[in-house]
Write an enzyme that holds these catalytic residues in place. Structure first.
Site, short mmCIF file in Angstrom:
data_model
loop_
_atom_site.label_atom_id
_atom_site.label_comp_id
_atom_site.label_asym_id
_atom_site.label_seq_id
_atom_site.Cartn_x
_atom_site.Cartn_y
_atom_site.Cartn_z
N CYS A 1 0.84 -1.21 0.00
CA CYS A 1 0.00 0.00 0.00
C CYS A 1 0.87 1.26 0.00
O CYS A 1 1.50 1.55 -1.00
CB CYS A 1 -1.01 -0.02 1.14
SG CYS A 1 -2.37 1.14 0.84
N HIS B 1 -3.59 -5.10 0.31
CA HIS B 1 -3.14 -5.40 1.68
C HIS B 1 -3.15 -6.91 1.93
O HIS B 1 -4.09 -7.41 2.57
CB HIS B 1 -4.04 -4.71 2.71
CG HIS B 1 -3.75 -3.26 2.90
ND1 HIS B 1 -2.74 -2.81 3.74
CD2 HIS B 1 -4.32 -2.16 2.36
CE1 HIS B 1 -2.72 -1.49 3.71
NE2 HIS B 1 -3.66 -1.07 2.89
N GLU C 1 -1.59 -8.47 4.10
CA GLU C 1 -1.50 -8.75 5.54
C GLU C 1 -2.86 -8.79 6.22
O GLU C 1 -3.00 -9.34 7.31
CB GLU C 1 -0.58 -7.72 6.23
CG GLU C 1 -1.22 -6.42 6.67
CD GLU C 1 -1.56 -5.48 5.53
OE1 GLU C 1 -1.25 -5.79 4.37
OE2 GLU C 1 -2.16 -4.42 5.80
#
Ligand code: MN
Length: 243
Positions: A110, A214, A216
């Site tokens: 990001c 993203h 994660e």
């Protein structure tokens, strides 16, 4: 040997006090830990300290965060620019430049792909929400849990395609900025249907990869996220110093 991976951080303002704190979302740390790495938080201090931190590290994870200040890529601030993190900009960009020079493995997420691109001399689109060319919803409202929002076409001959094993991946999307002109030594390798650049990678031998989504946020059952973190940590392990 366990690769030591630096994790860039957000400068947090403590409400009602003059103090600041250093923060990173725990999900980044959890993914690195699960992939067998030792995460090392890197605070936003004087740029002169960047080299000293890199001496300790086998790789660098550039995390999400606030907007990069447009003056750093030669633009004036758009009226829809979001909040910026000046201490982070001041420290992170020289850190990334030196990591690129050292050919240290880098994974940007990001803001991380944006910081990587600006450090390499590229530019950013400052606000996709008001940008007529960005026809997809890249900024979700409200921010949800682990779910996907749009597809990304992956360049077939790219390192990214080799990592994820697919030419089309479904990703989440929580960004209002994106890469515009791609920086030196990088190439765009992932695109949303509206042309928005969703991934870049280094053109050299080193593992240098940035994604606009993203990974994660997703759970370990997400094959794309697992492949990305595993490939990054493996690349960091290859260069592990025996000290
Ligand atoms: Mn997107």
């Amino acid at each position: 040997m366990t690769p030591r991976i630096g994790v860039t951080t957000t400068t947090l303002a403590n409400t009602g006090s003059y103090h600041t704190a250093t923060g990173a979302n725990g999900s980044y740390l959890g993914w690195l830990e699960r992939a067998g790495a030792l995460p090392v938080l890197i605070p936003n201090l004087a740029p002169e300290l960047a080299g000293g931190y890199l001496d300790l590290l086998d790789g660098l994870l550039l995390t999400g965060g606030l907007d990069v200040h447009p003056l750093l890529f030669g633009a004036e601030p758009d009226k829809n620019l979001g909040e910026v993190d000046v201490p982070r900009d001041r420290f992170e960009l020289p850190l990334v430049r030196q990591a690129l020079e050292r050919e240290l493995p880098i994974f940007g997420i990001c803001r991380g792909i944006q910081a990587l691109n600006v450090a390499a001399g590229g530019t950013l689109r400052q606000d996709l929400v008001s940008d007529p060319v960005a026809r997809l919803q890249h900024w979700q409202k409200p921010v949800g849990g682990p779910m996907v929002h749009h597809s990304v076409s992956v360049e077939p001959d790219s390192r990214l395609a080799g990592v994820v094993g697919q030419e089309k991946v479904a990703v989440n999307s929580y960004h209002h900025q994106a890469v515009d002109r791609v920086g030196e030594g990088l190439r765009a390798v992932g695109f949303a249907l509206d042309g928005t650049i969703e991934a870049v990678e280094g053109t050299g031998e080193a593992f240098v990869l940035g994604v606009q989504w993203h990974p994660e946020v997703m759970g370990p059952e997400d094959a794309v996220s697992t492949a990305l973190f595993d490939a990054f940590v493996a690349a960091c392990g290859v260069g592990r110093r025996e000290t």
